[in-house]
Write a protein that holds these residues in place. Structure first.
Motif, PDB file in Angstrom:
ATOM      1  N   GLU A  12       0.836  -1.208   0.000  1.00  0.00           N
ATOM      2  CA  GLU A  12       0.000   0.000   0.000  1.00  0.00           C
ATOM      3  C   GLU A  12       0.867   1.252   0.000  1.00  0.00           C
ATOM      4  O   GLU A  12       0.611   2.192  -0.753  1.00  0.00           O
ATOM      5  CB  GLU A  12      -0.915  -0.009   1.228  1.00  0.00           C
ATOM      6  N   ILE A  13       1.910   1.258   0.815  1.00  0.00           N
ATOM      7  CA  ILE A  13       2.817   2.411   0.881  1.00  0.00           C
ATOM      8  C   ILE A  13       3.490   2.639  -0.466  1.00  0.00           C
ATOM      9  O   ILE A  13       3.705   3.775  -0.884  1.00  0.00           O
ATOM     10  CB  ILE A  13       3.866   2.209   1.993  1.00  0.00           C
ATOM     11  N   LEU A  14       3.802   1.542  -1.162  1.00  0.00           N
ATOM     12  CA  LEU A  14       4.461   1.639  -2.462  1.00  0.00           C
ATOM     13  C   LEU A  14       3.494   1.959  -3.588  1.00  0.00           C
ATOM     14  O   LEU A  14       3.895   2.118  -4.736  1.00  0.00           O
ATOM     15  CB  LEU A  14       5.202   0.334  -2.772  1.00  0.00           C
ATOM     16  N   GLY A  15       2.210   2.017  -3.274  1.00  0.00           N
ATOM     17  CA  GLY A  15       1.219   2.322  -4.300  1.00  0.00           C
ATOM     18  C   GLY A  15       0.863   1.125  -5.156  1.00  0.00           C
ATOM     19  O   GLY A  15       0.331   1.272  -6.251  1.00  0.00           O
ATOM     20  N   ILE A  16       1.151  -0.071  -4.659  1.00  0.00           N
ATOM     21  CA  ILE A  16       0.809  -1.290  -5.380  1.00  0.00           C
ATOM     22  C   ILE A  16      -0.615  -1.663  -4.976  1.00  0.00           C
ATOM     23  O   ILE A  16      -0.907  -1.777  -3.790  1.00  0.00           O
ATOM     24  CB  ILE A  16       1.790  -2.430  -5.030  1.00  0.00           C
ATOM     25  N   PRO A  17      -1.490  -1.860  -5.934  1.00  0.00           N
ATOM     26  CA  PRO A  17      -2.864  -2.231  -5.580  1.00  0.00           C
ATOM     27  C   PRO A  17      -2.889  -3.485  -4.706  1.00  0.00           C
ATOM     28  O   PRO A  17      -2.129  -4.431  -4.937  1.00  0.00           O
ATOM     29  CB  PRO A  17      -3.522  -2.489  -6.938  1.00  0.00           C
ATOM     30  N   ARG A  18      -3.739  -3.475  -3.710  1.00  0.00           N
ATOM     31  CA  ARG A  18      -3.807  -4.581  -2.748  1.00  0.00           C
ATOM     32  C   ARG A  18      -4.021  -5.927  -3.444  1.00  0.00           C
ATOM     33  O   ARG A  18      -3.381  -6.911  -3.117  1.00  0.00           O
ATOM     34  CB  ARG A  18      -4.914  -4.325  -1.723  1.00  0.00           C
ATOM     35  N   ILE A  19      -4.908  -5.968  -4.432  1.00  0.00           N
ATOM     36  CA  ILE A  19      -5.193  -7.220  -5.127  1.00  0.00           C
ATOM     37  C   ILE A  19      -3.950  -7.732  -5.846  1.00  0.00           C
ATOM     38  O   ILE A  19      -3.683  -8.935  -5.880  1.00  0.00           O
ATOM     39  CB  ILE A  19      -6.403  -7.084  -6.090  1.00  0.00           C
ATOM     40  N   THR A  20      -3.152  -6.819  -6.409  1.00  0.00           N
ATOM     41  CA  THR A  20      -1.909  -7.204  -7.079  1.00  0.00           C
ATOM     42  C   THR A  20      -0.922  -7.770  -6.066  1.00  0.00           C
ATOM     43  O   THR A  20      -0.282  -8.794  -6.320  1.00  0.00           O
ATOM     44  CB  THR A  20      -1.292  -5.991  -7.806  1.00  0.00           C
ATOM     45  N   ALA A  21      -0.800  -7.103  -4.930  1.00  0.00           N
ATOM     46  CA  ALA A  21       0.110  -7.574  -3.888  1.00  0.00           C
ATOM     47  C   ALA A  21      -0.317  -8.941  -3.366  1.00  0.00           C
ATOM     48  O   ALA A  21       0.523  -9.844  -3.189  1.00  0.00           O
ATOM     49  CB  ALA A  21       0.161  -6.564  -2.743  1.00  0.00           C
ATOM     50  N   GLU A  22      -1.600  -9.100  -3.140  1.00  0.00           N
ATOM     51  CA  GLU A  22      -2.097 -10.384  -2.626  1.00  0.00           C
ATOM     52  C   GLU A  22      -1.864 -11.504  -3.642  1.00  0.00           C
ATOM     53  O   GLU A  22      -1.467 -12.610  -3.275  1.00  0.00           O
ATOM     54  CB  GLU A  22      -3.577 -10.273  -2.265  1.00  0.00           C
ATOM     55  N   HIS A  23      -2.099 -11.206  -4.907  1.00  0.00           N
ATOM     56  CA  HIS A  23      -1.868 -12.212  -5.949  1.00  0.00           C
ATOM     57  C   HIS A  23      -0.385 -12.582  -6.014  1.00  0.00           C
ATOM     58  O   HIS A  23      -0.036 -13.767  -6.121  1.00  0.00           O
ATOM     59  CB  HIS A  23      -2.355 -11.708  -7.305  1.00  0.00           C
ATOM     60  N   SER A  24       0.480 -11.574  -5.953  1.00  0.00           N
ATOM     61  CA  SER A  24       1.922 -11.837  -5.996  1.00  0.00           C
ATOM     62  C   SER A  24       2.360 -12.696  -4.824  1.00  0.00           C
ATOM     63  O   SER A  24       3.151 -13.636  -4.984  1.00  0.00           O
ATOM     64  CB  SER A  24       2.704 -10.521  -5.994  1.00  0.00           C
ATOM     65  N   LEU A  25       1.836 -12.395  -3.640  1.00  0.00           N
ATOM     66  CA  LEU A  25       2.169 -13.205  -2.463  1.00  0.00           C
ATOM     67  C   LEU A  25       1.663 -14.636  -2.611  1.00  0.00           C
ATOM     68  O   LEU A  25       2.356 -15.595  -2.234  1.00  0.00           O
ATOM     69  CB  LEU A  25       1.607 -12.567  -1.194  1.00  0.00           C
ATOM     70  N   THR A  26       0.490 -14.800  -3.155  1.00  0.00           N
ATOM     71  CA  THR A  26      -0.067 -16.140  -3.375  1.00  0.00           C
ATOM     72  C   THR A  26       0.835 -16.942  -4.316  1.00  0.00           C
ATOM     73  O   THR A  26       1.145 -18.106  -4.050  1.00  0.00           O
ATOM     74  CB  THR A  26      -1.495 -16.051  -3.946  1.00  0.00           C
ATOM     75  N   VAL A  27       1.254 -16.324  -5.399  1.00  0.00           N
ATOM     76  CA  VAL A  27       2.129 -16.998  -6.364  1.00  0.00           C
ATOM     77  C   VAL A  27       3.459 -17.357  -5.709  1.00  0.00           C
ATOM     78  O   VAL A  27       3.966 -18.475  -5.868  1.00  0.00           O
ATOM     79  CB  VAL A  27       2.340 -16.125  -7.621  1.00  0.00           C
ATOM     80  N   LEU A  28       4.025 -16.406  -4.964  1.00  0.00           N
ATOM     81  CA  LEU A  28       5.294 -16.679  -4.272  1.00  0.00           C
ATOM     82  C   LEU A  28       5.154 -17.824  -3.272  1.00  0.00           C
ATOM     83  O   LEU A  28       5.993 -18.726  -3.232  1.00  0.00           O
ATOM     84  CB  LEU A  28       5.788 -15.426  -3.541  1.00  0.00           C
ATOM     85  N   LYS A  29       4.108 -17.769  -2.481  1.00  0.00           N
ATOM     86  CA  LYS A  29       3.910 -18.822  -1.482  1.00  0.00           C
ATOM     87  C   LYS A  29       3.715 -20.178  -2.146  1.00  0.00           C
ATOM     88  O   LYS A  29       4.249 -21.183  -1.674  1.00  0.00           O
ATOM     89  CB  LYS A  29       2.730 -18.490  -0.571  1.00  0.00           C
ATOM     90  N   ARG A  30       2.959 -20.205  -3.224  1.00  0.00           N
ATOM     91  CA  ARG A  30       2.726 -21.456  -3.937  1.00  0.00           C
ATOM     92  C   ARG A  30       4.051 -22.048  -4.419  1.00  0.00           C
ATOM     93  O   ARG A  30       4.232 -23.258  -4.451  1.00  0.00           O
ATOM     94  CB  ARG A  30       1.781 -21.216  -5.114  1.00  0.00           C
TER      95      ARG A  30
END
Length: 168
Positions: A12-30
């Motif tokens: 959020e601080i970096l201006g990355i949309p929350r949905i994008t951040a959550e998707h990226s984290l999901t992919v990384l975790k997977r």
């Protein structure tokens, strides 16, 4: 993160949309959890965050850059200079070209993804298609297209953006 923030708060601080951040984290975790590499990523990110925190004088305030460029568009005279002599490019003075250059400059100056640039976001918010802008950027950035007038145009855009990023 150096201050104890969570991954979503950092996005959020970096201006990355929350949905994008959550998707990226999901992919990384997977990818990283089954192999046991998630703790390594966590430690690496924490290490980088701490190093950045101690090297405050060398840090670039990308949030300030994003705020500054939030309504910026390439001035017509600058666009004209960037396209001078590139006769093989069609309609270099079009609104599409202005949008493409504005998005690419924003991305380079802020080190962000052009898909999250104010230009592309404005199209989404107006419920207009982003396909033309995204396709035109793709044409410029595709390695096999990086020759001739397109290559010179992309290099000029990058030099222009680097000049803006370095400041007056």
């Amino acid at each position: 993160m150096a201050g104890g923030g969570t991954w979503p708060q950092c996005a959020e601080i970096l201006g990355i949309p929350r949905i994008t951040a959550e998707h990226s984290l999901t992919v990384l975790k997977r990818s990283l959890l089954p192999s046991g590499h998630w703790p390594l990523l966590d430690v690496a990110v924490e290490t980088v965050a701490k190093e950045l925190d101690t090297a405050a004088a060398l840090r670039v305030d990308f949030a300030a850059r994003r705020r500054t460029l939030s309504t910026w568009q390439i001035p017509a005279e600058d666009l004209e200079a960037l396209t001078a002599g590139l006769t093989r490019l069609a309609r270099v003075d079009s609104p599409l070209t202005q949008s493409v250059v504005t998005a690419l400059v924003w991305a380079r100056v802020t080190q962000g993804d052009y898909l999250h640039s104010p230009t592309v976001e404005a199209l989404r918010q107006a419920q207009q298609s982003t396909k033309l802008v995204v396709a035109a950027i793709g044409q410029l950035q595709t390695p096999s297209n990086r020759r001739g007038a397109r290559l010179r145009f992309l290099l000029r855009i990058n030099d222009y953006a680097d000049g803006l990023a370095s400041g007056p």
